[in-house]
Design a protein around this motif. Structure first.
Motif, mmCIF file in Angstrom:
data_model
loop_
_atom_site.group_PDB
_atom_site.id
_atom_site.type_symbol
_atom_site.label_atom_id
_atom_site.label_comp_id
_atom_site.label_asym_id
_atom_site.label_seq_id
_atom_site.Cartn_x
_atom_site.Cartn_y
_atom_site.Cartn_z
ATOM 1 N N VAL A 90 0.807 -1.219 0.000
ATOM 2 C CA VAL A 90 0.000 0.000 0.000
ATOM 3 C C VAL A 90 0.843 1.274 0.000
ATOM 4 C CG1 VAL A 90 -1.984 -1.113 1.087
ATOM 5 C CG2 VAL A 90 -0.259 -0.028 2.521
ATOM 6 N N HIS A 91 2.135 1.130 0.262
ATOM 7 C CA HIS A 91 2.995 2.317 0.324
ATOM 8 C C HIS A 91 4.439 1.867 0.131
ATOM 9 C CE1 HIS A 91 3.717 6.488 1.859
ATOM 10 N NE2 HIS A 91 4.911 5.981 2.067
ATOM 11 N N SER A 92 5.200 2.628 -0.629
ATOM 12 C CA SER A 92 6.626 2.313 -0.757
ATOM 13 C C SER A 92 7.397 3.577 -1.089
ATOM 14 C CB SER A 92 6.869 1.246 -1.829
ATOM 15 O OG SER A 92 6.526 1.732 -3.103
ATOM 16 N N GLY A 93 8.671 3.504 -0.814
ATOM 17 C CA GLY A 93 9.531 4.642 -1.113
ATOM 18 C C GLY A 93 10.967 4.327 -0.772
ATOM 19 N N ARG A 94 11.769 5.361 -0.791
ATOM 20 C CA ARG A 94 13.184 5.202 -0.463
ATOM 21 C C ARG A 94 13.755 6.531 -0.012
ATOM 22 N NH1 ARG A 94 15.812 3.224 -5.784
ATOM 23 N NH2 ARG A 94 17.796 3.737 -4.807
ATOM 24 N N VAL A 95 14.698 6.447 0.905
ATOM 25 C CA VAL A 95 15.518 7.596 1.271
ATOM 26 C C VAL A 95 16.840 7.342 0.571
ATOM 27 C CG1 VAL A 95 16.563 8.933 3.120
ATOM 28 C CG2 VAL A 95 14.379 7.763 3.524
ATOM 29 N N ASP A 96 17.257 8.270 -0.257
ATOM 30 C CA ASP A 96 18.434 8.050 -1.103
ATOM 31 C C ASP A 96 19.500 9.117 -0.845
ATOM 32 O OD1 ASP A 96 19.932 6.777 -3.099
ATOM 33 O OD2 ASP A 96 18.152 6.507 -4.325
ATOM 34 N N VAL A 98 13.804 11.850 -0.385
ATOM 35 C CA VAL A 98 12.841 10.757 -0.302
ATOM 36 C C VAL A 98 12.134 10.697 -1.646
ATOM 37 C CG1 VAL A 98 10.713 9.935 0.795
ATOM 38 C CG2 VAL A 98 12.490 11.013 2.180
ATOM 39 N N LEU A 99 12.000 9.506 -2.179
ATOM 40 C CA LEU A 99 11.263 9.297 -3.425
ATOM 41 C C LEU A 99 10.069 8.408 -3.118
ATOM 42 C CD1 LEU A 99 10.953 9.452 -6.526
ATOM 43 C CD2 LEU A 99 12.459 7.456 -6.660
ATOM 44 N N GLU A 100 8.875 8.928 -3.356
ATOM 45 C CA GLU A 100 7.630 8.181 -3.181
ATOM 46 C C GLU A 100 6.681 8.564 -4.305
ATOM 47 O OE1 GLU A 100 7.262 7.652 1.628
ATOM 48 O OE2 GLU A 100 6.164 9.291 0.702
ATOM 49 N N ILE A 109 13.178 9.465 9.527
ATOM 50 C CA ILE A 109 12.278 9.966 8.477
ATOM 51 C C ILE A 109 11.257 8.897 8.121
ATOM 52 C CG2 ILE A 109 12.191 10.619 6.026
ATOM 53 C CD1 ILE A 109 14.998 11.971 6.549
ATOM 54 N N ILE A 110 11.717 7.673 7.977
ATOM 55 C CA ILE A 110 10.817 6.561 7.645
ATOM 56 C C ILE A 110 9.825 6.329 8.777
ATOM 57 C CG2 ILE A 110 10.715 4.064 7.225
ATOM 58 C CD1 ILE A 110 13.504 4.435 5.812
ATOM 59 N N ALA A 111 10.302 6.332 10.008
ATOM 60 C CA ALA A 111 9.436 6.068 11.163
ATOM 61 C C ALA A 111 8.269 7.057 11.232
ATOM 62 C CB ALA A 111 10.250 6.102 12.451
ATOM 63 N N LYS A 112 8.511 8.303 10.866
ATOM 64 C CA LYS A 112 7.459 9.318 10.926
ATOM 65 C C LYS A 112 6.358 9.091 9.901
ATOM 66 C CE LYS A 112 10.433 12.848 12.857
ATOM 67 N NZ LYS A 112 11.203 14.057 12.594
ATOM 68 N N LYS A 113 6.602 8.235 8.924
ATOM 69 C CA LYS A 113 5.628 7.994 7.864
ATOM 70 C C LYS A 113 4.581 6.949 8.239
ATOM 71 C CE LYS A 113 8.562 9.432 4.106
ATOM 72 N NZ LYS A 113 7.681 10.521 3.661
ATOM 73 N N PHE A 114 4.813 6.213 9.314
ATOM 74 C CA PHE A 114 3.934 5.094 9.649
ATOM 75 C C PHE A 114 3.463 5.175 11.096
ATOM 76 C CE2 PHE A 114 6.915 3.781 6.340
ATOM 77 C CZ PHE A 114 6.013 3.485 5.330
ATOM 78 N N ASP A 115 2.250 4.668 11.337
ATOM 79 C CA ASP A 115 1.676 4.715 12.682
ATOM 80 C C ASP A 115 2.278 3.647 13.582
ATOM 81 O OD1 ASP A 115 0.005 6.891 12.198
ATOM 82 O OD2 ASP A 115 -1.540 5.604 11.361
ATOM 83 N N SER A 116 1.899 2.419 13.361
ATOM 84 C CA SER A 116 2.376 1.343 14.235
ATOM 85 C C SER A 116 2.297 0.002 13.510
ATOM 86 C CB SER A 116 1.561 1.296 15.523
ATOM 87 O OG SER A 116 0.194 1.176 15.233
ATOM 88 N N PRO A 117 3.303 -0.282 12.685
ATOM 89 C CA PRO A 117 3.301 -1.583 12.009
ATOM 90 C C PRO A 117 3.352 -2.718 13.030
ATOM 91 C CG PRO A 117 5.406 -0.464 11.700
ATOM 92 C CD PRO A 117 4.506 0.483 12.400
ATOM 93 N N ASP A 118 2.754 -3.837 12.663
ATOM 94 C CA ASP A 118 2.761 -5.012 13.546
ATOM 95 C C ASP A 118 4.100 -5.730 13.480
ATOM 96 O OD1 ASP A 118 -0.090 -4.875 14.327
ATOM 97 O OD2 ASP A 118 -0.401 -5.241 12.184
#
Length: 124
Positions: free
Chosen positions: A24-30, A39-41, A59-68
């Motif tokens: 549902v979501h993907s990207g990269r920090v380059d 960041v490319l999304e 930066i990545i952590a701020k993009k997501f709520d709480s993965p299991d």
């Protein structure tokens, strides 16, 4: 179930979020470690400050709520060759593999540390 996958390279971190098996979501920090990090999304580029892999992980952590679950690609962990949870003993094995994978293991250890701190309830 939300699964965040993380693939740490020598100058980037790619990530993807899967919900019930569908991406549902993907990207990269380059260009981590340079003054031109981004960041490319979804074909969109955002300039960011990522002088370290720890900053990139933040930066990545701020993009997501709480993965299991958070899954990491690790180049080498001494004596391991299959998926496994990451208690401190496995972190030590990744650290022992730094001489085998000097470009990848130190950055992935930084990323693991930040994401474990950011998502303490997730399985890592």
């Amino acid at each position: 179930m939300d699964i965040l996958t993380v693939n740490t390279g020598s100058s980037n971190v790619k990530y993807a979020l899967f919900k019930n098996g569908s991406k549902v979501h993907s990207g990269r920090v380059d260009r981590i470690g340079t003054s031109s990090s981004f960041v490319l999304e979804n074909s969109r580029i955002e300039n960011v400050k990522a002088k370290t892999f720890s900053q990139a992980a933040g930066i990545i952590a701020k993009k997501f709520d709480s993965p299991d679950v958070i899954s990491y690609r690790v180049v080498y962990a001494k004596g391991l060759n299959e998926p496994i949870l990451l208690p401190s003993s496995v972190i030590d094995r990744i650290r022992q593999g730094i001489n085998i994978a000097p470009l990848h293991n130190p950055p992935v250890l930084e990323v693991i540390k930040v994401l474990k701190r950011s998502f303490p309830k997730a399985k890592h």
